[in-house]
Write a protein that holds these residues in place. Structure first.
Motif, PDB file in Angstrom:
ATOM      1  N   TYR A 190      79.211  22.539  12.080  1.00 52.93           N
ATOM      2  CA  TYR A 190      78.121  21.989  11.273  1.00 52.93           C
ATOM      3  C   TYR A 190      76.832  22.033  12.095  1.00 52.93           C
ATOM      4  O   TYR A 190      76.840  21.664  13.268  1.00 52.93           O
ATOM      5  CB  TYR A 190      78.405  20.533  10.864  1.00 52.93           C
ATOM      6  N   THR A 191      75.754  22.482  11.478  1.00 49.78           N
ATOM      7  CA  THR A 191      74.446  22.518  12.123  1.00 49.78           C
ATOM      8  C   THR A 191      73.514  21.593  11.357  1.00 49.78           C
ATOM      9  O   THR A 191      73.339  21.731  10.153  1.00 49.78           O
ATOM     10  CB  THR A 191      73.869  23.948  12.135  1.00 49.78           C
ATOM     11  N   PHE A 192      72.937  20.650  12.068  1.00 53.78           N
ATOM     12  CA  PHE A 192      72.097  19.601  11.478  1.00 53.78           C
ATOM     13  C   PHE A 192      70.650  19.908  11.847  1.00 53.78           C
ATOM     14  O   PHE A 192      70.310  19.989  13.031  1.00 53.78           O
ATOM     15  CB  PHE A 192      72.538  18.251  12.058  1.00 53.78           C
ATOM     16  N   ILE A 193      69.794  20.107  10.854  1.00 55.22           N
ATOM     17  CA  ILE A 193      68.389  20.412  11.104  1.00 55.22           C
ATOM     18  C   ILE A 193      67.566  19.138  10.938  1.00 55.22           C
ATOM     19  O   ILE A 193      67.400  18.636   9.828  1.00 55.22           O
ATOM     20  CB  ILE A 193      67.871  21.515  10.149  1.00 55.22           C
ATOM     21  N   GLY A 194      67.060  18.625  12.045  1.00 59.69           N
ATOM     22  CA  GLY A 194      66.254  17.402  12.037  1.00 59.69           C
ATOM     23  C   GLY A 194      64.955  17.615  12.779  1.00 59.69           C
ATOM     24  O   GLY A 194      64.582  16.824  13.645  1.00 59.69           O
ATOM     25  N   GLU A 195      64.238  18.690  12.417  1.00 61.26           N
ATOM     26  CA  GLU A 195      63.053  19.093  13.178  1.00 61.26           C
ATOM     27  C   GLU A 195      61.822  18.246  12.896  1.00 61.26           C
ATOM     28  O   GLU A 195      60.847  18.297  13.649  1.00 61.26           O
ATOM     29  CB  GLU A 195      62.677  20.540  12.843  1.00 61.26           C
ATOM     30  N   GLY A 196      61.804  17.529  11.782  1.00 62.55           N
ATOM     31  CA  GLY A 196      60.575  16.847  11.414  1.00 62.55           C
ATOM     32  C   GLY A 196      59.773  17.684  10.430  1.00 62.55           C
ATOM     33  O   GLY A 196      60.279  18.633   9.827  1.00 62.55           O
ATOM     34  N   VAL A 197      58.485  17.344  10.299  1.00 64.30           N
ATOM     35  CA  VAL A 197      57.634  17.964   9.276  1.00 64.30           C
ATOM     36  C   VAL A 197      57.433  19.454   9.558  1.00 64.30           C
ATOM     37  O   VAL A 197      57.130  19.853  10.672  1.00 64.30           O
ATOM     38  CB  VAL A 197      56.268  17.248   9.237  1.00 64.30           C
ATOM     39  N   ARG A 198      57.608  20.274   8.534  1.00 60.56           N
ATOM     40  CA  ARG A 198      57.350  21.709   8.581  1.00 60.56           C
ATOM     41  C   ARG A 198      58.068  22.381   9.752  1.00 60.56           C
ATOM     42  O   ARG A 198      57.494  23.207  10.488  1.00 60.56           O
ATOM     43  CB  ARG A 198      55.843  21.999   8.651  1.00 60.56           C
ATOM     44  N   GLY A 199      59.327  22.061   9.934  1.00 56.72           N
ATOM     45  CA  GLY A 199      60.108  22.678  10.991  1.00 56.72           C
ATOM     46  C   GLY A 199      60.300  24.169  10.737  1.00 56.72           C
ATOM     47  O   GLY A 199      60.483  24.605   9.599  1.00 56.72           O
ATOM     48  N   SER A 200      60.276  24.960  11.802  1.00 56.62           N
ATOM     49  CA  SER A 200      60.358  26.414  11.643  1.00 56.62           C
ATOM     50  C   SER A 200      61.727  26.849  11.134  1.00 56.62           C
ATOM     51  O   SER A 200      61.829  27.749  10.286  1.00 56.62           O
ATOM     52  CB  SER A 200      60.038  27.100  12.976  1.00 56.62           C
ATOM     53  N   LEU A 201      62.803  26.218  11.596  1.00 57.65           N
ATOM     54  CA  LEU A 201      64.137  26.579  11.103  1.00 57.65           C
ATOM     55  C   LEU A 201      64.314  26.104   9.664  1.00 57.65           C
ATOM     56  O   LEU A 201      64.927  26.806   8.853  1.00 57.65           O
ATOM     57  CB  LEU A 201      65.226  25.984  11.992  1.00 57.65           C
ATOM     58  N   ALA A 202      63.789  24.944   9.360  1.00 58.83           N
ATOM     59  CA  ALA A 202      63.887  24.435   7.984  1.00 58.83           C
ATOM     60  C   ALA A 202      63.217  25.398   7.014  1.00 58.83           C
ATOM     61  O   ALA A 202      63.744  25.674   5.922  1.00 58.83           O
ATOM     62  CB  ALA A 202      63.258  23.047   7.889  1.00 58.83           C
ATOM     63  N   LYS A 203      62.066  25.946   7.413  1.00 55.66           N
ATOM     64  CA  LYS A 203      61.371  26.896   6.543  1.00 55.66           C
ATOM     65  C   LYS A 203      62.196  28.173   6.348  1.00 55.66           C
ATOM     66  O   LYS A 203      62.245  28.733   5.244  1.00 55.66           O
ATOM     67  CB  LYS A 203      59.993  27.216   7.115  1.00 55.66           C
ATOM     68  N   GLN A 204      62.865  28.627   7.429  1.00 55.62           N
ATOM     69  CA  GLN A 204      63.735  29.802   7.292  1.00 55.62           C
ATOM     70  C   GLN A 204      64.869  29.534   6.310  1.00 55.62           C
ATOM     71  O   GLN A 204      65.181  30.361   5.446  1.00 55.62           O
ATOM     72  CB  GLN A 204      64.323  30.185   8.659  1.00 55.62           C
ATOM     73  N   LEU A 205      65.484  28.367   6.427  1.00 56.95           N
ATOM     74  CA  LEU A 205      66.612  28.031   5.560  1.00 56.95           C
ATOM     75  C   LEU A 205      66.172  27.798   4.119  1.00 56.95           C
ATOM     76  O   LEU A 205      66.882  28.176   3.178  1.00 56.95           O
ATOM     77  CB  LEU A 205      67.332  26.791   6.107  1.00 56.95           C
ATOM     78  N   GLN A 206      65.012  27.185   3.938  1.00 58.65           N
ATOM     79  CA  GLN A 206      64.495  26.975   2.581  1.00 58.65           C
ATOM     80  C   GLN A 206      64.282  28.309   1.885  1.00 58.65           C
ATOM     81  O   GLN A 206      64.612  28.466   0.704  1.00 58.65           O
ATOM     82  CB  GLN A 206      63.179  26.195   2.653  1.00 58.65           C
ATOM     83  N   ALA A 207      63.750  29.290   2.629  1.00 59.59           N
ATOM     84  CA  ALA A 207      63.498  30.606   2.033  1.00 59.59           C
ATOM     85  C   ALA A 207      64.803  31.344   1.754  1.00 59.59           C
ATOM     86  O   ALA A 207      64.991  31.921   0.673  1.00 59.59           O
ATOM     87  CB  ALA A 207      62.611  31.425   2.966  1.00 59.59           C
ATOM     88  N   ARG A 208      65.737  31.299   2.695  1.00 65.53           N
ATOM     89  CA  ARG A 208      66.982  32.065   2.548  1.00 65.53           C
ATOM     90  C   ARG A 208      67.864  31.531   1.429  1.00 65.53           C
ATOM     91  O   ARG A 208      68.474  32.284   0.672  1.00 65.53           O
ATOM     92  CB  ARG A 208      67.747  32.068   3.873  1.00 65.53           C
ATOM     93  N   PHE A 209      67.954  30.203   1.335  1.00 66.28           N
ATOM     94  CA  PHE A 209      68.868  29.592   0.369  1.00 66.28           C
ATOM     95  C   PHE A 209      68.154  29.033  -0.866  1.00 66.28           C
ATOM     96  O   PHE A 209      68.787  28.373  -1.697  1.00 66.28           O
ATOM     97  CB  PHE A 209      69.681  28.491   1.041  1.00 66.28           C
ATOM     98  N   GLY A 210      66.857  29.269  -0.987  1.00 65.68           N
ATOM     99  CA  GLY A 210      66.118  28.797  -2.152  1.00 65.68           C
ATOM    100  C   GLY A 210      66.126  27.296  -2.312  1.00 65.68           C
ATOM    101  O   GLY A 210      66.187  26.786  -3.441  1.00 65.68           O
ATOM    102  N   LEU A 211      66.036  26.576  -1.202  1.00 65.76           N
ATOM    103  CA  LEU A 211      66.185  25.121  -1.253  1.00 65.76           C
ATOM    104  C   LEU A 211      65.018  24.417  -1.948  1.00 65.76           C
ATOM    105  O   LEU A 211      65.155  23.267  -2.376  1.00 65.76           O
ATOM    106  CB  LEU A 211      66.346  24.566   0.168  1.00 65.76           C
ATOM    107  N   THR A 212      63.863  25.095  -2.042  1.00 64.31           N
ATOM    108  CA  THR A 212      62.711  24.458  -2.687  1.00 64.31           C
ATOM    109  C   THR A 212      62.515  24.928  -4.127  1.00 64.31           C
ATOM    110  O   THR A 212      61.602  24.460  -4.805  1.00 64.31           O
ATOM    111  CB  THR A 212      61.424  24.745  -1.893  1.00 64.31           C
TER     112      THR A 212
END
Length: 284
Positions: A190-212
């Motif tokens: 399990y990988t937990f992304i807790g980068e805070g506001v506008r995290g670079s990995l979070a943005k990658q994952l949002q784009a790849r998996f359509g999270l937004t």
């Protein structure tokens, strides 16, 4: 356990964990502690690693914060004995509307409960995180400061395998410099992304998996804060003050805050919603 692997023609070492957490903020550290608590209660072992881009835990946690203790009461019921530095209990809320020629104290109005801080604490969030990190390490969590995670690693089926951390020597154009180091891969169940506001990995994952997709857009603001140490006559321990209005206009969200805590400290700052229309507006 480590092994040499190749990803995109880059040979990196890899380390295996049950859980990898990106970001040693309140969320990441609380998750690490809770995982260890649950494993201990179940009589099992779990390996947890926390990556932090700052030079030390708390280096990027600059907020002078009012903290609701309900979460830490559940995570660590004996947090006072453990020395978690929630220093000063809120004693008074003050709300003020500012104008160009004066101010109006509106604290007497019936504000909604979520705006009131009765029972909360004023503290340095950076110091709270440093205390949580010490507790996490005592439970066996591995914390790696100065290790920024730069990209996500995927399994063949497209699921998240882990992250790449510790890449150094990339120049301003994104090219490898003379001191380039490829970093290391940290793989996890399990990988937990807790980068805070506008995290670079979070943005990658949002784009790849359509999270937004189909979601309300996130709202952002900028906060500027200083820490003052003031004379006794200007200090009221436990006072939280928030202002609305000037120097902002009615169409611009934001306001100032002052939190009195600790050894005559006042966290004083200004928050501005980033949807403002005036391009000349400078919150600084």
């Amino acid at each position: 356990m480590s092994e040499a692997i190749a990803t995109e023609a880059i040979e990196r070492e890899a380390m295996e964990y049950d859980v990898v957490i990106v970001g040693a903020g309140p969320a990441g550290l609380s998750a690490a502690i809770r995982l260890k608590q649950l494993a201990e209660a179940a009589g099992s072992e779990i390996t947890v690693a926390v990556l932090e881009k700052g030079s030390e835990v708390g280096a990027h946690i600059l907020s002078g914060a009012v903290i609701d203790p309900s979460g830490i009461n559940e995570l660590l019921p004996n947090w006072e004995e453990l020395g978690i530095p929630l220093e000063t209990k809120v004693t008074r809320d003050k709300f003020v509307i500012l104008g160009p020629h004066g101010d109006l104290d509106i604290s007497f109005l019936p504000f909604p409960k979520w705006m009131l801080n009765h029972g909360n604490y004023i503290a340095s969030l950076g110091n709270v995180c440093r205390s949580l990190a010490a507790l996490a390490e005592a439970l066996g969590v591995e914390i790696y400061p100065g290790m920024a995670a730069s990209e996500v690693v995927y399994n063949e089926d497209g699921s998240v395998k882990g992250v790449v951390a510790g890449v150094f020597g990339i120049d301003k154009n994104g090219e490898k410099g003379p001191d380039y180091q490829p970093g290391i891969e940290l793989h996890a169940k399990y990988t937990f992304i807790g980068e805070g506001v506008r995290g670079s990995l979070a943005k990658q994952l949002q784009a790849r998996f359509g999270l937004t997709n189909g979601r309300e857009p996130q709202k952002f603001g900028i906060g500027i804060k200083e820490l003052w140490q003031v004379p006794d006559e200007n200090f009221e321990p436990g006072l939280t003050q928030h202002t609305f209005g000037w120097p902002l206009d009615n169409a611009t969200g934001g306001g100032s805050f002052m939190y009195h805590f600790g050894d005559n400290y006042v966290a004083i700052g200004f928050v501005l919603h980033l949807n403002y229309k005036n391009p000349w507006l400078s919150p600084f």
